[in-house]
Motif scaffolding. Structure first.
Motif, short mmCIF file in Angstrom:
data_model
loop_
_atom_site.label_atom_id
_atom_site.label_comp_id
_atom_site.label_asym_id
_atom_site.label_seq_id
_atom_site.Cartn_x
_atom_site.Cartn_y
_atom_site.Cartn_z
N ASP A 98 0.95 -1.16 -0.19
CA ASP A 98 0.18 0.07 0.08
C ASP A 98 1.05 1.42 -0.06
O ASP A 98 1.76 1.50 1.23
CB ASP A 98 -0.73 -0.16 1.02
CG ASP A 98 -1.91 1.09 1.44
OD1 ASP A 98 -1.62 2.08 0.50
OD2 ASP A 98 -2.88 0.98 2.14
N THR A 99 0.94 2.03 -1.01
CA THR A 99 1.84 3.09 -1.11
C THR A 99 1.16 4.08 -0.16
O THR A 99 2.20 5.11 0.13
CB THR A 99 1.86 3.86 -2.40
OG1 THR A 99 0.27 4.14 -3.03
CG2 THR A 99 2.26 2.73 -3.64
N ASP A 100 0.17 4.40 0.19
CA ASP A 100 -0.46 5.34 1.15
C ASP A 100 0.14 4.96 2.85
O ASP A 100 0.32 5.76 3.34
CB ASP A 100 -1.80 5.10 1.21
CG ASP A 100 -2.72 5.81 -0.06
OD1 ASP A 100 -1.84 6.88 -0.82
OD2 ASP A 100 -3.68 5.19 -0.52
N TRP A 102 3.21 3.42 3.40
CA TRP A 102 4.42 2.69 2.74
C TRP A 102 5.28 2.20 3.81
O TRP A 102 5.92 1.28 3.72
CB TRP A 102 4.87 3.59 1.88
CG TRP A 102 5.55 4.81 2.46
CD1 TRP A 102 5.00 6.17 2.46
CD2 TRP A 102 6.95 4.87 3.06
NE1 TRP A 102 5.76 7.19 2.89
CE2 TRP A 102 7.21 6.48 3.29
CE3 TRP A 102 8.05 4.04 3.40
CZ2 TRP A 102 8.34 6.86 4.16
CZ3 TRP A 102 9.24 4.60 3.86
CH2 TRP A 102 9.39 5.91 4.17
N SER A 105 4.13 -1.05 4.90
CA SER A 105 4.41 -1.78 3.62
C SER A 105 5.91 -2.39 3.52
O SER A 105 6.07 -3.57 2.97
CB SER A 105 3.75 -1.28 2.32
OG SER A 105 2.41 -1.16 2.30
N THR A 150 8.20 -0.32 -8.94
CA THR A 150 7.16 0.43 -9.16
C THR A 150 6.64 0.83 -7.90
O THR A 150 6.32 1.99 -7.55
CB THR A 150 5.89 -0.54 -9.68
OG1 THR A 150 6.41 -1.11 -11.13
CG2 THR A 150 4.88 0.14 -9.98
N PHE A 151 6.62 -0.02 -6.83
CA PHE A 151 6.24 0.38 -5.37
C PHE A 151 7.31 1.33 -5.02
O PHE A 151 6.74 2.45 -4.43
CB PHE A 151 6.29 -0.85 -4.59
CG PHE A 151 6.14 -0.49 -3.24
CD1 PHE A 151 5.03 0.32 -2.60
CD2 PHE A 151 7.34 -0.48 -2.19
CE1 PHE A 151 4.81 0.41 -1.33
CE2 PHE A 151 7.07 -0.29 -0.94
CZ PHE A 151 5.71 0.34 -0.34
N PHE A 152 8.45 1.45 -5.09
CA PHE A 152 9.58 2.34 -4.34
C PHE A 152 9.04 3.85 -5.22
O PHE A 152 9.43 4.68 -4.72
CB PHE A 152 10.78 1.85 -4.61
CG PHE A 152 11.18 0.66 -3.63
CD1 PHE A 152 10.75 0.64 -2.49
CD2 PHE A 152 12.09 -0.27 -4.08
CE1 PHE A 152 10.95 -0.57 -1.56
CE2 PHE A 152 12.18 -1.47 -3.38
CZ PHE A 152 11.67 -1.45 -1.99
N THR A 153 9.09 3.69 -6.66
CA THR A 153 8.89 4.97 -7.25
C THR A 153 7.59 5.58 -6.86
O THR A 153 7.21 6.90 -6.85
CB THR A 153 9.22 4.71 -8.67
OG1 THR A 153 8.40 3.70 -9.25
CG2 THR A 153 10.53 4.48 -9.14
N SER A 154 6.54 4.94 -6.56
CA SER A 154 5.04 5.22 -6.30
C SER A 154 5.04 5.95 -5.06
O SER A 154 4.17 6.73 -4.86
CB SER A 154 4.14 3.98 -6.20
OG SER A 154 4.02 3.40 -7.63
N ILE A 155 5.94 5.77 -4.05
CA ILE A 155 6.11 6.42 -2.96
C ILE A 155 6.81 7.79 -2.99
O ILE A 155 6.90 8.47 -2.05
CB ILE A 155 6.59 5.76 -1.57
CG1 ILE A 155 8.01 5.32 -1.70
CG2 ILE A 155 5.63 4.31 -1.48
CD1 ILE A 155 8.68 4.69 -0.60
#
Length: 247
Positions: A98-100, A102, A105, A150-155
Motif C-alpha cells: 500500500d503506497t499510502d 508505505w 508496507s 514500481t512500489f518504490f517509485t510510487s512512494i
C-alpha cells in the motif's frame, strides 16, 4: 535433452553376485528419477549445506541411483544449478503493498521475503559459490524487480533512489538469512540469547583481565531475538527513505 518422464535405467541382469534383483546387497533401491526430483534433492542439500556439498556422486547416493542415471535427465551439474536457481526465483512472490501506508508496507515486504528466503538460507550463497548461466534466468526474476521498483517509485523515490533501496532490500535479506537466521534457528534456547551480543558473555568471563566495560554492559542491552534485530533493520531503511523524501 531427454524428457523429464523418461524411464529409469534398466536394472542389470541377475548374476551370482547380485542376486535376482540385479543389485548388490546393501545398495539403495533405484528410484524413478525426474528433473524435478533431482532439483528437489539439490535444494535440500544446497539449502542447508551450500552448493559445495552438491556433487553428482552425492546426489546419486542420496537418491539411491548411480551417477550415470542422473545424466539421463540432466546434461551436467551446471544444468542442475541453473534449474535450482530458476526454481527458487519462481517461488518468490511479493505481498500486496500500500503506497499510502508505505512504512507498514516496508515491514510487510521485508518480512515476507525474509520468510521465503529462510527456507533455503545457504542457497543464497549461489552468487559466491556458483556461476549462473543464461539458462538460470527467469521471467519471474524480472517481474519481481519490476514490481518492487514500481512500489518504490510510487512512494516518491526517483528511479535511481528506488534502485538503491532495492539493493538495500536484497543485501538485508541475503545477509540476514545467512548470518543471523541460519545460526539463530539452529541454536538451543540457552545460547540463542547470546547470538547478538557484541561479545558473548562466556567469552568475556573467560578473559576477565580484558578491560571491556561497554562490551560487558552490552550483554544486557543487546537484542535477544532475530525478529527484534530484523525489525530495527527495516526501521533504519524507513528512516533512510524518510530522509530522502524530506519527511
Amino acid at each position: 535433452m531427454p524428457s523429464e518422464t523418461l524411464k529409469p535405467v534398466a536394472a542389470a541382469e541377475a548374476s551370482p553376485t547380485t542376486g535376482s534383483t540385479g543389485r548388490r546387497p546393501g545398495r539403495p533401491t533405484q528410484r524413478i528419477l525426474t528433473v524435478d526430483s533431482i532439483v528437489d534433492r539439490t535444494l535440500a542439500i544446497a539449502g542447508q549445506e551450500g552448493f559445495a556439498a552438491v556433487t553428482m556422486n552425492r546426489l546419486a547416493r542420496d537418491m539411491g541411483v548411480t551417477p550415470r542415471a542422473l545424466y539421463n535427465h540432466v546434461a551436467n551439474r551446471q544444468e542442475i544449478v541453473d534449474r535450482v536457481w530458476v526454481r527458487m526465483i519462481n517461488e518468490v512472490t511479493l505481498p500486496e503493498l500500500d503506497t499510502d501506508e508505505w512504512r507498514d508496507s516496508f515491514h510487510v515486504l521485508w518480512n515476507s521475503l525474509r520468510t521465503q528466503f529462510q527456507k533455503y538460507p545457504r542457497l543464497l550463497l549461489v552468487a559466491l559459490d556458483e556461476h549462473i548461466t543464461s539458462a538460470g534466468t527467469s521471467p519471474m526474476r524480472i517481474s519481481v524487480v519490476e514490481q518492487a521498483l514500481t512500489f518504490f517509485t510510487s512512494i516518491g523515490l526517483s528511479l535511481r533512489q528506488a534502485t538503491v533501496v532495492n539493493e538495500m532490500l536484497m543485501a538485508d535479506l541475503f545477509s540476514f538469512a545467512l548470518t543471523a537466521d541460519y545460526h539463530y534457528g539452529r541454536r538451543d534456547e540457552q545460547t540463542r540469547a547470546m547470538t547478538f551480543q557484541p561479545v558473548p558473555e562466556p567469552w568475556l568471563d573467560q578473559h576477565p583481565e580484558v578491560d571491556a566495560p561497554l562490551a560487558r554492559k552490552a550483554t544486557k542491552e543487546s537484542v535477544s531475538t532475530a525478529d527484534e534485530l530484523f525489525g530495527f533493520i527495516v526501521e533504519s531503511r524507513i528512516a533512510y527513505v524518510e530522509k530522502v523524501l524530506g519527511q
